[in-house]
Design a protein around this motif. Structure first.
Motif, PDB file in Angstrom:
ATOM      1  N   TYR A 431       5.659  14.301  50.175  1.00 20.90           N
ATOM      2  CA  TYR A 431       5.925  15.307  49.154  1.00 20.90           C
ATOM      3  C   TYR A 431       5.013  16.507  49.395  1.00 20.90           C
ATOM      4  O   TYR A 431       4.010  16.423  50.111  1.00 20.90           O
ATOM      5  CB  TYR A 431       5.730  14.745  47.741  1.00 20.90           C
ATOM      6  N   THR A 432       5.368  17.620  48.792  1.00 20.51           N
ATOM      7  CA  THR A 432       4.597  18.846  48.968  1.00 20.51           C
ATOM      8  C   THR A 432       3.543  19.003  47.872  1.00 20.51           C
ATOM      9  O   THR A 432       3.670  18.432  46.784  1.00 20.51           O
ATOM     10  CB  THR A 432       5.518  20.078  48.938  1.00 20.51           C
ATOM     11  N   THR A 433       2.534  19.792  48.172  1.00 20.47           N
ATOM     12  CA  THR A 433       1.515  20.112  47.164  1.00 20.47           C
ATOM     13  C   THR A 433       2.160  20.784  45.959  1.00 20.47           C
ATOM     14  O   THR A 433       1.858  20.465  44.808  1.00 20.47           O
ATOM     15  CB  THR A 433       0.447  21.037  47.765  1.00 20.47           C
ATOM     16  N   LEU A 434       3.060  21.732  46.212  1.00 22.00           N
ATOM     17  CA  LEU A 434       3.691  22.503  45.151  1.00 22.00           C
ATOM     18  C   LEU A 434       5.067  21.954  44.823  1.00 22.00           C
ATOM     19  O   LEU A 434       5.812  21.542  45.716  1.00 22.00           O
ATOM     20  CB  LEU A 434       3.811  23.973  45.569  1.00 22.00           C
ATOM     21  N   GLY A 435       5.402  21.939  43.546  1.00 24.37           N
ATOM     22  CA  GLY A 435       6.710  21.436  43.129  1.00 24.37           C
ATOM     23  C   GLY A 435       7.088  21.996  41.771  1.00 24.37           C
ATOM     24  O   GLY A 435       6.344  22.767  41.162  1.00 24.37           O
ATOM     25  N   TYR A 436       8.253  21.594  41.302  1.00 19.02           N
ATOM     26  CA  TYR A 436       8.764  22.065  40.007  1.00 19.02           C
ATOM     27  C   TYR A 436       9.273  20.890  39.184  1.00 19.02           C
ATOM     28  O   TYR A 436       9.815  19.923  39.737  1.00 19.02           O
ATOM     29  CB  TYR A 436       9.892  23.073  40.218  1.00 19.02           C
ATOM     30  N   ALA A 437       9.104  20.984  37.881  1.00 19.45           N
ATOM     31  CA  ALA A 437       9.601  19.926  36.999  1.00 19.45           C
ATOM     32  C   ALA A 437      11.124  19.941  36.905  1.00 19.45           C
ATOM     33  O   ALA A 437      11.745  18.927  36.618  1.00 19.45           O
ATOM     34  CB  ALA A 437       8.994  20.066  35.604  1.00 19.45           C
ATOM     35  N   ASN A 438      11.727  21.122  37.111  1.00 20.07           N
ATOM     36  CA  ASN A 438      13.177  21.226  37.191  1.00 20.07           C
ATOM     37  C   ASN A 438      13.522  22.367  38.134  1.00 20.07           C
ATOM     38  O   ASN A 438      12.652  23.123  38.550  1.00 20.07           O
ATOM     39  CB  ASN A 438      13.816  21.411  35.807  1.00 20.07           C
ATOM     40  N   GLY A 439      14.796  22.490  38.480  1.00 17.67           N
ATOM     41  CA  GLY A 439      15.187  23.583  39.355  1.00 17.67           C
ATOM     42  C   GLY A 439      16.191  23.202  40.410  1.00 17.67           C
ATOM     43  O   GLY A 439      16.628  22.046  40.494  1.00 17.67           O
ATOM     44  N   PRO A 440      16.582  24.169  41.243  1.00 20.95           N
ATOM     45  CA  PRO A 440      17.616  23.928  42.257  1.00 20.95           C
ATOM     46  C   PRO A 440      17.164  23.047  43.406  1.00 20.95           C
ATOM     47  O   PRO A 440      17.994  22.624  44.212  1.00 20.95           O
ATOM     48  CB  PRO A 440      17.942  25.347  42.742  1.00 20.95           C
ATOM     49  N   GLY A 441      15.850  22.756  43.487  1.00 22.36           N
ATOM     50  CA  GLY A 441      15.356  21.906  44.565  1.00 22.36           C
ATOM     51  C   GLY A 441      15.544  20.422  44.317  1.00 22.36           C
ATOM     52  O   GLY A 441      15.189  19.596  45.159  1.00 22.36           O
ATOM     53  N   ALA A 442      16.110  20.060  43.156  1.00 23.17           N
ATOM     54  CA  ALA A 442      16.355  18.639  42.853  1.00 23.17           C
ATOM     55  C   ALA A 442      17.725  18.227  43.372  1.00 23.17           C
ATOM     56  O   ALA A 442      18.629  19.049  43.528  1.00 23.17           O
ATOM     57  CB  ALA A 442      16.279  18.405  41.348  1.00 23.17           C
ATOM     58  N   THR A 443      17.872  16.934  43.658  1.00 22.81           N
ATOM     59  CA  THR A 443      19.162  16.395  44.080  1.00 22.81           C
ATOM     60  C   THR A 443      19.700  15.505  42.978  1.00 22.81           C
ATOM     61  O   THR A 443      19.020  14.598  42.504  1.00 22.81           O
ATOM     62  CB  THR A 443      19.020  15.593  45.389  1.00 22.81           C
ATOM     63  N   SER A 444      20.923  15.759  42.552  1.00 21.62           N
ATOM     64  CA  SER A 444      21.530  15.033  41.438  1.00 21.62           C
ATOM     65  C   SER A 444      22.205  13.758  41.922  1.00 21.62           C
ATOM     66  O   SER A 444      22.991  13.781  42.879  1.00 21.62           O
ATOM     67  CB  SER A 444      22.564  15.931  40.747  1.00 21.62           C
ATOM     68  N   ASN A 445      21.866  12.638  41.276  1.00 24.59           N
ATOM     69  CA  ASN A 445      22.497  11.343  41.554  1.00 24.59           C
ATOM     70  C   ASN A 445      22.366  10.911  43.010  1.00 24.59           C
ATOM     71  O   ASN A 445      23.192  10.184  43.534  1.00 24.59           O
ATOM     72  CB  ASN A 445      23.986  11.373  41.170  1.00 24.59           C
ATOM     73  N   GLU A 446      21.315  11.376  43.667  1.00 28.28           N
ATOM     74  CA  GLU A 446      21.085  11.001  45.057  1.00 28.28           C
ATOM     75  C   GLU A 446      19.607  10.672  45.244  1.00 28.28           C
ATOM     76  O   GLU A 446      18.763  11.154  44.490  1.00 28.28           O
ATOM     77  CB  GLU A 446      21.458  12.159  45.997  1.00 28.28           C
ATOM     78  N   PRO A 447      19.278   9.871  46.252  1.00 29.23           N
ATOM     79  CA  PRO A 447      17.863   9.612  46.535  1.00 29.23           C
ATOM     80  C   PRO A 447      17.157  10.911  46.927  1.00 29.23           C
ATOM     81  O   PRO A 447      17.784  11.844  47.431  1.00 29.23           O
ATOM     82  CB  PRO A 447      17.901   8.629  47.716  1.00 29.23           C
TER      83      PRO A 447
END
Length: 510
Positions: A431-447
């Protein structure tokens, strides 16, 4: 140019060195303050520890600081849109690493400002606000509803008629009435929420151009409110993006032949502004900006893009060369023009695209715009004197932007966290140091995607997010305000966001 007052002594030298990266240790060569190799403390080791010595120097510096109770002649209000504390921390590290020095201990221009406070950002009707409500609070002293500009909370959002009679005077109205010069600068559209808060009154922040108004509306769109803003002698400096909102649909953009204006009413607001300001200068690009006469007493209208100005990272990578000024360049030009007024000036500077990059889940662009924002602050500090100019640096709101552990000191801020006993993931993926609690970088219903072979430092990389959303959202935690200059010591403790207006108004003697 008047040199701004600087901290003195050993600590002042350290701050100055860190701020300009002139005497900092290179990355890999140790921190600005290097801890002893042996963690075991022996008798007398405390006094020999460089952190301890720096702490004592910091104490001495603070004890020697004298409060400036003079009335401020000038005010420069910097608003980093979406610049929450996590952005400040990550941006500091990014800026230090970009200068090839230790990131965590790097001192930014705003870090060096001596006073600070924590600011509560909730709006009248929401726990997590938008830029319209928060900017209105900052410049009018009143908390209002999300999505509205320059009107009180009695307004019905989106109802044009309901806002009439609820208009709130801004700090810029008061400044003009006092005879001061005024200016607004933004890397966003100049009709966007934050800069528009200085002059507009609207039951919806979305009414930037006449075609955005409800059918049959008797209200005035935000762009036409800017051109018609006649408090005092009007703005002396306006620079930003958004020129499509000032041009008719029948007119091609002056830079992009394949784009047209957006006005349905046929008005050319730029031509109207020029007619009302025959001594004024209108500029659209870098050539026009460079040709500005710094000695001219006429106003300046700079509209550098049809919509928002370019992200700083993209501005520097345009094929054929840079064609629009940096935030620091605009600030320097604005101060040169506004300083001609003997009664002083009030200037707002917004780093608007920090927010936009975060909404896109794109930390690299957000941090590059943060760096440009800090360079603009440094330019303002260098061009003014803390004896008469109050400099404020704050944010309107935060973002759901996170900094995860545990990486070694000065590990690349855009990189992946090295695998270790405390960084093992349940799915075995990095995983990266920086991330977001929500946003377009998430994958829906996928690992979760495996980023082992992904270059997470790439400009277009979108950090992974926990919850999939079309755009990342604002965060609701408090933000920081930093201050230097006359009565800057009033900015302390934890304050409501609308109190910023009242403190600034008092400092200016309005």
């Amino acid at each position: 140019m008047i040199q701004r007052n600087r901290p003195s002594g050993k600590w002042g030298m350290l701050l100055a060195c860190a701020a300009i990266s002139a005497c900092a240790a290179p990355m890999g060569g140790g921190a600005l303050l290097t801890a002893p190799a042996n963690a075991q403390q022996t008798e007398g080791a405390t006094e020999k520890d460089p952190y301890y010595a720096a702490g004592e120097a910091a104490l001495a510096e603070r004890l020697a600081t004298q409060e400036n109770n003079a009335q401020a002649k000038n005010l420069i209000l910097f608003i980093g849109d979406g610049m929450g504390v996590s952005t400040i921390t990550a941006g500091r590290i990014y800026q230090g690493q970009a200068a090839n020095v230790d990131g965590p201990s790097f001192v930014t221009a705003s870090d060096a400002l001596p006073y600070s406070a924590i600011v509560k950002t909730y709006s009248y009707d929401t726990q997590v606000p938008d830029s319209a409500a928060t900017a209105t609070a900052i410049v009018t002293g009143v908390k209002t509803r999300i999505g509205v500009l320059g009107v009180s909370s009695a307004v019905e959002t989106g109802n044009c008629e309901s806002g009439k009679g609820l208009e709130l005077p801004s700090l810029f109205d008061l400044a003009e009435q006092s005879g001061r010069a005024t200016g607004i600068i933004s890397t966003a559209r100049i009709t966007h929420a934050t800069p528009a808060s200085t002059y507009a009154h609207a039951a919806s922040r979305d009414w930037e151009v006449d075609g955005d108004l409800p059918e049959g509306s008797t209200c005035e769109d935000i762009a036409s409110q800017l051109i018609g803003w006649d408090t005092g002698d009007g703005f002396e400096v306006v620079m930003g993006g958004g020129r499509r909102n000032f041009l008719p649909q029948t007119m091609a953009d002056p830079e992009y032949a394949d784009q047209n204006g957006r006005r349905k009413d046929g008005r050319n607001l730029v031509a109207e502004w020029q007619a009302n300001n025959p001594q004024g200068q209108v500029v659209y690009d870098m050539a026009g900006f460079k040709a500005l006469d710094p000695g001219s007493s006429g106003p300046v209208l700079g509209l550098f893009e049809p919509s928002h100005m370019q992200y700083e990272a993209d501005r520097l990578r345009v094929e054929g060369g840079v064609n629009e000024p940096s935030l620091a360049q605009m600030v320097t030009a604005a101060i040169a023009r506004l300083s001609q007024d003997p009664k002083g000036f009030v200037l707002m500077v917004e780093g608007g695209r920090i927010d936009h990059a975060h909404h896109g889940g794109n930390a690299a662009r957000a941090l590059e715009d943060f760096k440009a924002f800090e360079e603009a602050i440094a330019a303002a500090v260098a061009a003014t004197d803390s004896a008469d100019t109050l400099v404020l640096v704050t944010a309107d709101h935060s973002h759901v932007f996170t900094i995860a552990g545990y990486q070694p000191r000065n590990h690349p801020i855009l990189g992946k966290v090295p695998s270790g006993p405390y960084t093992q993931t349940a799915d075995g993926k990095p995983y990266t140091t920086l991330g977001y609690a929500n946003g377009p970088g998430a994958t829906s219903n996928e690992p979760r995607a495996d980023i082992s072979d992904v270059d997470t430092t790439a400009l277009n990389y979108q950090q992974q997010a926990t919850v999939p959303t079309r755009g990342e959202t604002h965060g609701g935690e408090d933000v920081v305000i930093k201050a230097d200059g006359p009565r800057a010591h009033l900015f302390r403790g934890t304050i409501e966001q609308n109190v910023i207006f009242h403190l600034a108004k008092h400092a200016l003697g309005l």
